[in-house]
Scaffold this motif. Structure first.
Motif, PDB file in Angstrom:
ATOM      1  N   CYS A 141       5.159   6.693  -0.289  1.00  0.00           N
ATOM      2  CA  CYS A 141       5.750   5.968   0.838  1.00  0.00           C
ATOM      3  C   CYS A 141       4.876   4.742   1.111  1.00  0.00           C
ATOM      4  CB  CYS A 141       5.778   6.831   2.091  1.00  0.00           C
ATOM      5  SG  CYS A 141       6.860   8.272   2.003  1.00  0.00           S
ATOM      6  N   GLU A 142       5.507   3.650   1.480  1.00  0.00           N
ATOM      7  CA  GLU A 142       4.752   2.426   1.744  1.00  0.00           C
ATOM      8  C   GLU A 142       4.498   2.265   3.231  1.00  0.00           C
ATOM      9  OE1 GLU A 142       5.104  -2.395   0.963  1.00  0.00           O
ATOM     10  OE2 GLU A 142       6.011  -0.993  -0.472  1.00  0.00           O
TER      11      GLU A 142
ATOM     12  N   TRP B 264     -11.510  32.732   0.986  1.00  0.00           N
ATOM     13  CA  TRP B 264     -10.122  32.267   0.885  1.00  0.00           C
ATOM     14  C   TRP B 264     -10.100  30.758   1.057  1.00  0.00           C
ATOM     15  CZ3 TRP B 264      -7.185  36.149  -0.696  1.00  0.00           C
ATOM     16  CH2 TRP B 264      -7.535  37.459  -0.329  1.00  0.00           C
ATOM     17  N   ASN B 265      -9.242  30.086   0.310  1.00  0.00           N
ATOM     18  CA  ASN B 265      -9.145  28.625   0.408  1.00  0.00           C
ATOM     19  C   ASN B 265      -8.641  28.189   1.778  1.00  0.00           C
ATOM     20  OD1 ASN B 265      -9.864  28.525  -2.335  1.00  0.00           O
ATOM     21  ND2 ASN B 265      -8.501  26.777  -2.681  1.00  0.00           N
ATOM     22  N   GLY B 266      -9.108  27.030   2.209  1.00  0.00           N
ATOM     23  CA  GLY B 266      -8.576  26.427   3.415  1.00  0.00           C
ATOM     24  C   GLY B 266      -7.331  25.601   3.094  1.00  0.00           C
ATOM     25  N   ALA B 267      -6.886  24.823   4.076  1.00  0.00           N
ATOM     26  CA  ALA B 267      -5.663  24.023   3.911  1.00  0.00           C
ATOM     27  C   ALA B 267      -5.953  22.572   4.259  1.00  0.00           C
ATOM     28  CB  ALA B 267      -4.540  24.573   4.799  1.00  0.00           C
ATOM     29  N   GLY B 268      -5.637  21.691   3.331  1.00  0.00           N
ATOM     30  CA  GLY B 268      -5.880  20.274   3.543  1.00  0.00           C
ATOM     31  C   GLY B 268      -4.605  19.457   3.502  1.00  0.00           C
ATOM     32  N   CYS B 269      -4.787  18.153   3.567  1.00  0.00           N
ATOM     33  CA  CYS B 269      -3.674  17.218   3.424  1.00  0.00           C
ATOM     34  C   CYS B 269      -4.181  16.054   2.569  1.00  0.00           C
ATOM     35  CB  CYS B 269      -3.184  16.735   4.787  1.00  0.00           C
ATOM     36  SG  CYS B 269      -1.573  15.916   4.730  1.00  0.00           S
ATOM     37  N   HIS B 270      -4.456  16.359   1.301  1.00  0.00           N
ATOM     38  CA  HIS B 270      -5.009  15.365   0.380  1.00  0.00           C
ATOM     39  C   HIS B 270      -4.130  14.120   0.380  1.00  0.00           C
ATOM     40  CE1 HIS B 270      -6.540  19.160  -1.887  1.00  0.00           C
ATOM     41  NE2 HIS B 270      -7.273  18.904  -0.809  1.00  0.00           N
ATOM     42  N   THR B 271      -4.774  12.975   0.446  1.00  0.00           N
ATOM     43  CA  THR B 271      -4.046  11.713   0.611  1.00  0.00           C
ATOM     44  C   THR B 271      -4.291  10.801  -0.591  1.00  0.00           C
ATOM     45  OG1 THR B 271      -4.253  11.909   3.015  1.00  0.00           O
ATOM     46  CG2 THR B 271      -3.710   9.732   2.127  1.00  0.00           C
ATOM     47  N   ASN B 272      -3.219  10.505  -1.306  1.00  0.00           N
ATOM     48  CA  ASN B 272      -3.272   9.644  -2.480  1.00  0.00           C
ATOM     49  C   ASN B 272      -2.974   8.206  -2.059  1.00  0.00           C
ATOM     50  OD1 ASN B 272      -3.425  11.808  -4.766  1.00  0.00           O
ATOM     51  ND2 ASN B 272      -1.815  12.511  -3.377  1.00  0.00           N
ATOM     52  N   VAL B 273      -3.773   7.286  -2.579  1.00  0.00           N
ATOM     53  CA  VAL B 273      -3.742   5.904  -2.104  1.00  0.00           C
ATOM     54  C   VAL B 273      -3.669   4.936  -3.284  1.00  0.00           C
ATOM     55  CG1 VAL B 273      -4.934   4.179  -0.694  1.00  0.00           C
ATOM     56  CG2 VAL B 273      -5.200   6.619  -0.165  1.00  0.00           C
ATOM     57  N   SER B 274      -2.826   3.914  -3.143  1.00  0.00           N
ATOM     58  CA  SER B 274      -2.692   2.915  -4.195  1.00  0.00           C
ATOM     59  C   SER B 274      -2.222   1.600  -3.588  1.00  0.00           C
ATOM     60  CB  SER B 274      -1.677   3.395  -5.246  1.00  0.00           C
ATOM     61  OG  SER B 274      -1.457   2.413  -6.235  1.00  0.00           O
ATOM     62  N   THR B 275      -2.815   0.501  -4.057  1.00  0.00           N
ATOM     63  CA  THR B 275      -2.332  -0.827  -3.688  1.00  0.00           C
ATOM     64  C   THR B 275      -1.738  -1.493  -4.924  1.00  0.00           C
ATOM     65  OG1 THR B 275      -4.422  -1.918  -4.214  1.00  0.00           O
ATOM     66  CG2 THR B 275      -4.168  -1.076  -1.966  1.00  0.00           C
TER      67      THR B 275
ATOM     68  N   MET C 247       0.833  -1.203   0.000  1.00  0.00           N
ATOM     69  CA  MET C 247       0.000   0.000   0.000  1.00  0.00           C
ATOM     70  C   MET C 247       0.865   1.249   0.000  1.00  0.00           C
ATOM     71  SD  MET C 247      -3.369   0.537   2.329  1.00  0.00           S
ATOM     72  CE  MET C 247      -4.803   1.342   1.603  1.00  0.00           C
ATOM     73  N   TRP C 248       0.717   2.047  -1.047  1.00  0.00           N
ATOM     74  CA  TRP C 248       1.467   3.293  -1.179  1.00  0.00           C
ATOM     75  C   TRP C 248       0.573   4.478  -0.846  1.00  0.00           C
ATOM     76  CZ3 TRP C 248       4.248   2.821  -6.624  1.00  0.00           C
ATOM     77  CH2 TRP C 248       5.166   1.750  -6.576  1.00  0.00           C
ATOM     78  N   PHE C 249       1.194   5.474  -0.208  1.00  0.00           N
ATOM     79  CA  PHE C 249       0.512   6.727   0.093  1.00  0.00           C
ATOM     80  C   PHE C 249       1.364   7.895  -0.397  1.00  0.00           C
ATOM     81  CE2 PHE C 249      -0.799   3.745   3.419  1.00  0.00           C
ATOM     82  CZ  PHE C 249      -2.183   3.891   3.407  1.00  0.00           C
ATOM     83  N   GLY C 250       0.700   8.970  -0.747  1.00  0.00           N
ATOM     84  CA  GLY C 250       1.361  10.245  -1.003  1.00  0.00           C
ATOM     85  C   GLY C 250       0.484  11.325  -0.413  1.00  0.00           C
ATOM     86  N   MET C 251       1.040  12.167   0.462  1.00  0.00           N
ATOM     87  CA  MET C 251       0.229  13.181   1.139  1.00  0.00           C
ATOM     88  C   MET C 251       0.675  14.582   0.740  1.00  0.00           C
ATOM     89  SD  MET C 251      -0.433  11.328   4.844  1.00  0.00           S
ATOM     90  CE  MET C 251      -1.965  12.198   5.220  1.00  0.00           C
ATOM     91  N   GLU C 252      -0.298  15.428   0.458  1.00  0.00           N
ATOM     92  CA  GLU C 252      -0.062  16.793  -0.010  1.00  0.00           C
ATOM     93  C   GLU C 252      -0.304  17.756   1.153  1.00  0.00           C
ATOM     94  OE1 GLU C 252      -2.609  17.352  -3.410  1.00  0.00           O
ATOM     95  OE2 GLU C 252      -2.267  15.293  -4.086  1.00  0.00           O
ATOM     96  N   GLN C 253       0.790  18.188   1.774  1.00  0.00           N
ATOM     97  CA  GLN C 253       0.691  19.006   2.986  1.00  0.00           C
ATOM     98  C   GLN C 253       0.588  20.489   2.649  1.00  0.00           C
ATOM     99  OE1 GLN C 253       0.867  18.147   6.700  1.00  0.00           O
ATOM    100  NE2 GLN C 253      -0.161  20.107   6.281  1.00  0.00           N
ATOM    101  N   GLU C 254      -0.597  21.064   2.855  1.00  0.00           N
ATOM    102  CA  GLU C 254      -0.770  22.502   2.692  1.00  0.00           C
ATOM    103  C   GLU C 254      -0.520  23.202   4.024  1.00  0.00           C
ATOM    104  OE1 GLU C 254      -3.998  22.581  -0.974  1.00  0.00           O
ATOM    105  OE2 GLU C 254      -4.744  22.712   1.092  1.00  0.00           O
ATOM    106  N   TYR C 255      -0.004  24.414   3.955  1.00  0.00           N
ATOM    107  CA  TYR C 255       0.261  25.207   5.164  1.00  0.00           C
ATOM    108  C   TYR C 255       0.230  26.682   4.804  1.00  0.00           C
ATOM    109  CZ  TYR C 255       5.035  25.501   3.270  1.00  0.00           C
ATOM    110  OH  TYR C 255       6.124  25.726   2.459  1.00  0.00           O
ATOM    111  N   THR C 256       0.123  27.524   5.820  1.00  0.00           N
ATOM    112  CA  THR C 256       0.070  28.970   5.617  1.00  0.00           C
ATOM    113  C   THR C 256       1.150  29.637   6.451  1.00  0.00           C
ATOM    114  OG1 THR C 256      -2.328  28.785   5.336  1.00  0.00           O
ATOM    115  CG2 THR C 256      -1.427  31.001   5.653  1.00  0.00           C
TER     116      THR C 256
END
Length: 381
Positions: free
Chosen positions: A223-224, A261-272, A143-152
């Motif tokens: 990252c696995e 104004w846009n908020g801030a997320g941590c979109h999480t990409n997932v793959s097996t 299981m692979w993940f990729g996380m998109e960390q937004e910050y201000t």
């Protein structure tokens, strides 16, 4: 002029005179851990006689948990258990950064300790321990993940960096992936953080300016398994340390500015493994169907306050879905789950969960996704 800290104005030339001194065979090791808030990071440094070659060479340590919201004063010693080692981009080789799990006196995972007026109670904040158990069980799925960390970026007066002192910048539009002094606020910080991550050994994928001015994003992955949480937490630590040097603050608040104004997320990409193979779209759709049935449970673990933070962000506006409804679509940034257009065309790849807040715990998020999507754990639950 943005409000920056007093410490950032100290003479860095004098500091460099000392930082360049030789240290013999000794090695400085900085221990990093998550405090009882589930959001804050703490650190302290010790000397080892020789450079550690692996995590097994790093000894356990301890700290005062009553000063980090993790223990009462009468029983405050907490264990620091090294789990992941990186190079130190601030004091340089041979020095190390070490991410640690926190255990209580009885060697159980630590939590947040609060006083009710009658007794102390504890909520688990060491989510790594339970996440690691799940990831070990599903190892065969790769299981692979990729996380998109937004910050201000903020000044120490808590006003967005580069914004007018008594007003607002021009409306959103020119800032996303923008260039130029009127569009990109704080790029020096972003580029220094990127280099610090590369030096340390963080699996950083990239970075870009975001939709709101003074808002940025970096991506970690793929990252696995448990490595997703390890690398993102240390990348966050590096961000806070770089910002400290520049005298500004990086906030992970999911909605730092009210209004348009846009908020801030941590979109999480997932793959097996199955999702990445031919015909993988079938398994992606199966996972999305399972996620749709546990929407409320996921919302509760996608920010540290049981969904309260995300209520301000997931409004159905500003590229978000509604917190109350589950949705999915191809190339739709207004849905809970997005299937990238390329994945829809190739019929394999990954999906993106857009619900996690910027201040989420990546261990809690990845554990929840694995537990819901994979049949091994679904049957157990």
């Amino acid at each position: 002029m943005a409000s920056v800290s007093i410490s950032s104005r100290l003479n860095k030339g004098v500091r460099q005179q000392y930082m360049s001194l030789p240290q013999g065979d000794k090695c400085q090791v900085t221990y990093i851990w998550i405090d009882g808030t589930g959001e804050g990071l703490r650190n302290k440094t010790r000397t080892l006689d020789v450079e550690p070659q692996s995590i097994e060479d790093i000894p356990e340590w301890n700290f005062d948990g009553s000063s980090t919201y993790q223990a009462e004063g009468s029983n405050s010693d907490m264990y620091l258990i090294p789990v992941c080692m990186f190079r130190d981009p601030f004091t340089l080789d041979p020095n190390k950064l070490v991410l640690c799990e926190v255990l209580k006196y009885n060697r159980l995972p630590a939590g947040q300790t609060s006083w009710t007026g009658f007794c102390f109670y504890c909520l688990e904040t060491n989510h790594r321990a339970s996440c690691n158990k799940v990831m070990e069980k599903v190892k065969e799925h790769a299981m692979w993940f990729g996380m998109e960390q937004e910050y201000t970026l903020l000044g120490i007066d808590v006003h967005p960096f580069g914004w007018p002192a008594n007003g607002y910048p021009a409306p959103q539009g020119p800032y996303y992936c923008g260039v130029g002094a009127d569009n990109a606020y704080g790029r020096d910080i972003v580029e220094c953080h990127y280099k610090a991550c590369l030096y340390a050994g963080i699996n950083i994928y990239g970075t870009n300016a975001e939709v709101m001015p003074a808002q940025w994003e970096f991506q970690v992955g793929p990252c696995e398994g448990i490595e997703m949480g390890d690398h993102l937490w240390v990348a966050r630590f590096l961000l806070h340390r770089v910002c400290e040097d520049f005298g500004v603050v990086a906030t992970l608040d999911p909605k730092p500015m009210k209004g348009n104004w846009n908020g801030a997320g941590c979109h999480t990409n997932v793959s097996t493994k199955q999702m990445r193979e031919e015909g993988g779209l079938h398994y992606i759709e199966q996972a999305i169907e399972k996620l749709s049935k546990r929407h409320s449970e996921h919302i509760k673990v996608y920010d540290p306050r049981g969904g309260q933070d995300n209520m301000r962000r997931l409004t159905g506006h500003h590229e978000t879905s509604s917190i109350d409804d589950f949705s999915a679509g191809v190339a739709n940034r207004g849905s809970s789950i997005r299937i990238p257009r390329q994945v829809g065309q190739e019929k394999k790849g990954y999906f993106e969960d857009r619900r996690p807040a910027a201040n989420c715990d990546p261990y809690a998020v990845t554990k929840a996704i694995a537990s819901t999507c994979l049949p091994d754990l679904e049957e157990e639950e």
